[in-house]
Design a protein around this motif. Structure first.
Motif, PDB file in Angstrom:
ATOM      1  N   HIS A 110      46.959  44.208  30.055  1.00 18.75           N
ATOM      2  CA  HIS A 110      46.200  43.653  31.191  1.00 18.75           C
ATOM      3  C   HIS A 110      46.894  43.988  32.525  1.00 18.75           C
ATOM      4  CE1 HIS A 110      43.853  40.181  33.071  1.00 18.75           C
ATOM      5  NE2 HIS A 110      44.812  40.368  33.970  1.00 18.75           N
ATOM      6  N   GLU A 166      40.184  41.299  37.968  1.00 20.57           N
ATOM      7  CA  GLU A 166      40.510  40.536  36.751  1.00 20.57           C
ATOM      8  C   GLU A 166      39.597  40.854  35.564  1.00 20.57           C
ATOM      9  OE1 GLU A 166      43.201  39.372  36.508  1.00 20.57           O
ATOM     10  OE2 GLU A 166      43.875  38.820  38.503  1.00 20.57           O
ATOM     11  N   HIS A 193      45.718  46.702  35.592  1.00 20.96           N
ATOM     12  CA  HIS A 193      45.580  46.349  37.013  1.00 20.96           C
ATOM     13  C   HIS A 193      46.093  47.454  37.936  1.00 20.96           C
ATOM     14  CE1 HIS A 193      44.049  42.340  37.548  1.00 20.96           C
ATOM     15  NE2 HIS A 193      44.948  41.759  36.785  1.00 20.96           N
ATOM     16  N   MET A 214      46.482  39.769  37.403  1.00 23.82           N
ATOM     17  CA  MET A 214      47.480  38.854  36.903  1.00 23.82           C
ATOM     18  C   MET A 214      46.848  38.004  35.824  1.00 23.82           C
ATOM     19  SD  MET A 214      46.876  35.731  38.722  1.00 23.82           S
ATOM     20  CE  MET A 214      46.230  36.912  39.826  1.00 23.82           C
ATOM     21  N   ARG A 215      47.675  37.396  35.023  1.00 24.83           N
ATOM     22  CA  ARG A 215      47.097  36.494  34.034  1.00 24.83           C
ATOM     23  C   ARG A 215      47.810  35.167  34.129  1.00 24.83           C
ATOM     24  NH1 ARG A 215      45.885  38.798  28.110  1.00 24.83           N
ATOM     25  NH2 ARG A 215      47.607  37.471  27.522  1.00 24.83           N
TER      26      ARG A 215
HETATM   27 ZN   LIG Z   1      45.034  39.881  35.956  1.00 28.03          ZN
END
Ligand SMILES: [Zn+2]
Length: 546
Positions: free
Chosen positions: A315, A338, A319, A1-2
């Motif tokens: 991103h 991450e 994942h 996740m960001r």
């Molecule tokens: Zn992430």
């Protein structure tokens, strides 16, 4: 996740608060070695306003690993109506966010139990019940790091991976999405519809999701290696194809670099999440502002969308392989999720945007690490930080990406990607530790990487070089390399480019201590020295001489 920008600021405030308190205790992880869940069957009925779960049941299939007489399941504070154990009514004790069961007799390895919990209510977290940006009610799961137990009883740790089937009943006008394959949709007597989705490979609990609401649904106009569809608010119907245009090439790129896409389908959803994006397996949720974000980092030349959206989409898709399929075995290994997603988004930029954009991306990443390390010096492999939200920091993201970049630079593309593919293959649909990654890269390269991992992953900081050079006029250049960072020496070899009037020469310095002196035979007087000219090392340097 960001994290979203707002979260970063919030995290910073939290962090500053933490810094003022000293002594950190080791974090206690919810690691259970007596049993593991293998499958969840979750039935949820939502009310007409999507503001409450009117009735639900979760059947947990579990296997005993070590002899035990008890099982603890994480569950929030929804009302429990009744519970069964292997089909019979059971008592339970509710304490400290858990449902505790005493088994009728001692359970032995390989025994299988089925616990079913019947419940209802309005979850206080995990399943976000709110209006979408058009003001239409919606229900969206958002569970990282351990918030799924507020709406489904689970063993809420990333290592407790299981398959899941959802039967979601909602008003007939609503669209429902969840992990896995859509098996069928059935209209029931009340005029509601029940949607059945099955996720056939084990996923971490924080990646379990349902999404219910008035979505405009579209299939990707681009070819993709898996069924790719978009779920956006009705008012953004026209924005989805262009807005998500980096998605299909991302899936293709990672499938090519790593392995086949691991899930049955990929849905990209715009809706409620507390993050910029959340990588739920096969059903990623992006922040409601995705298509209205400011392009502080400029626009992508390739896709005509904000550059930040290209890296965000890549991103979250990365994942699916790293984090979702190969899951961190403990929270200390979070960088395997991450750091990988951050670096693989960078690799996507290098391939589809430009080398220059990639170099800028890595420089921005190093700036984040340096700024963070001024405030806090902890290893990437962090056993102490208690708040899991505080692990969303530049160590796990940007420094993790840099560790991979340095390994790639050291080992070369062929060996590095062969090692990464072997690591993926060995741990897909399962879990992995930092040591598993080291072992895979050592096997692929034949090199001992213990010292590298010890310094870069299990210890803190980065090299701060001070290079002084002296031209002695006797065909000899003397360089004095001092490492100014607190803590241990970094023994990484460093490229040094020496420019003279006649051309350039590249030498490799191999420091043996914090003070290192090298004599380099040289015909002509140097004009300029560049340390780490190709930006292969996460370092800061000051150069002086003459
Ligand atoms: Zn992430």
């Amino acid at each position: 996740m960001r994290p979203s920008l707002r979260l970063c600021v919030f995290a910073l405030i939290l962090l500053l608060g933490l810094l003022s308190s000293t002594a950190l205790a080791a974090r206690v992880e919810r690691l259970i070695d007596t049993w593991r869940p293998t499958h969840y069957l979750v039935n949820i009925t939502l009310n007409d306003q999507l503001s409450e779960i009117t009735s639900a049941s979760a059947r947990i299939y579990l296997t005993i690993i070590k002899p035990t007489r008890e099982i603890d399941v994480d569950f929030g504070d929804l009302t429990v109506d009744r519970v069964t154990l292997n089909g019979s009514s059971s008592t339970f004790l509710r304490k400290d966010g858990k449902l505790h069961f005493d088994l009728p007799q001692a359970a032995n390895p390989r025994d299988v139990y089925i616990i079913e919990v019947f419940y209802h209510g309005k979850p206080k977290d995990g399943l976000i019940l709110t209006n979408d940006k058009d003001g239409k009610p919606a229900a969206i799961g958002d569970n990282w790091p351990d918030r799924v137990h507020h709406w489904i009883p689970v063993l809420d740790h990333p290592s407790a991976k299981a398959t899941v089937t959802f039967n979601i009943t909602a008003p007939a006008g609503e669209e429902v999405i969840a992990n896995g394959r859509l098996d069928h949709v059935e209209t029931i007597a009340s005029g509601q519809r029940t949607w059945t989705y099955s996720e056939g490979v084990p996923i971490p609990p924080y990646c379990m999701i349902i999404g219910v609401g008035q979505f405009a649904k579209a299939e990707s106009a681009q070819r993709a290696p898996t069924p790719l569809s978009y779920y956006v608010p009705l008012s953004e119907r026209e924005l989805a194809q262009k807005g998500f245009s980096p998605a299909s090439p991302s899936v293709e790129f990672f499938a090519d670099k790593v392995a086949a896409y691991p899930y049955e389908k990929l849905a990209l959803i715009v809706g409620a999440t507390r993050y910029g994006g959340m990588e739920n397996s096969g059903a990623i949720v992006f922040t409601s502002s995705l298509f209205n974000r400011n392009s502080t980092a400029g626009m992508s030349k390739t896709y005509g969308v904000p550059f930040g959206n290209v890296t965000l989409i890549a991103h979250e898709i990365a994942h699916q392989w790293f984090g979702d399929s190969v899951t961190e075995s403990t929270w200390s290994d979070l960088w395997l999720s991450e750091g990988f997603a951050t670096y693989f988004a960078g690799l996507f930029v290098q391939r589809y945007e430009s080398e220059e954009a990639f170099q800028r991306y890595m420089r921005d990443a190093s700036a984040s690490v340096f700024a963070y390390e001024k405030k806090k010096r902890v290893p990437i492999f962090d056993r102490d930080t208690e708040s899991l939200m505080d692990l969303l920091n530049p160590n796990n993201y940007q420094k993790g990406a840099w560790v991979l970049h340095m390994l790639r630079s050291n080992l070369g593309d062929d060996v590095f990607f062969r090692g990464i593919r072997a690591y993926y293959e060995a741990h897909k649909n399962s879990v992995a530790s930092t040591e598993d990654l080291r072992a895979a890269l050592e096997k692929a390269s034949g090199k001992d990487l213990r010292a590298f991992f010890a310094r870069w992953v299990y210890d803190s900081g980065h090299p701060q070089y001070e290079l002084k050079w002296f031209w002695l006029g006797k065909k000899e250049l003397r360089v004095v390399l001092t490492q100014k960072q607190p803590g241990n020496v970094f023994l990484d070899p460093i490229h040094l480019t020496i420019s003279t009037a006649k051309g350039k020469r590249d030498v490799v310095l191999k420091p043996t201590g914090k003070l290192f002196i090298e004599r380099i035979p040289l015909r002509d007087s140097p004009i300029k020295l560049d340390l780490d000219p190709n930006n292969q090392l996460l370092d800061e340097s000051i150069i002086s001489g003459g």
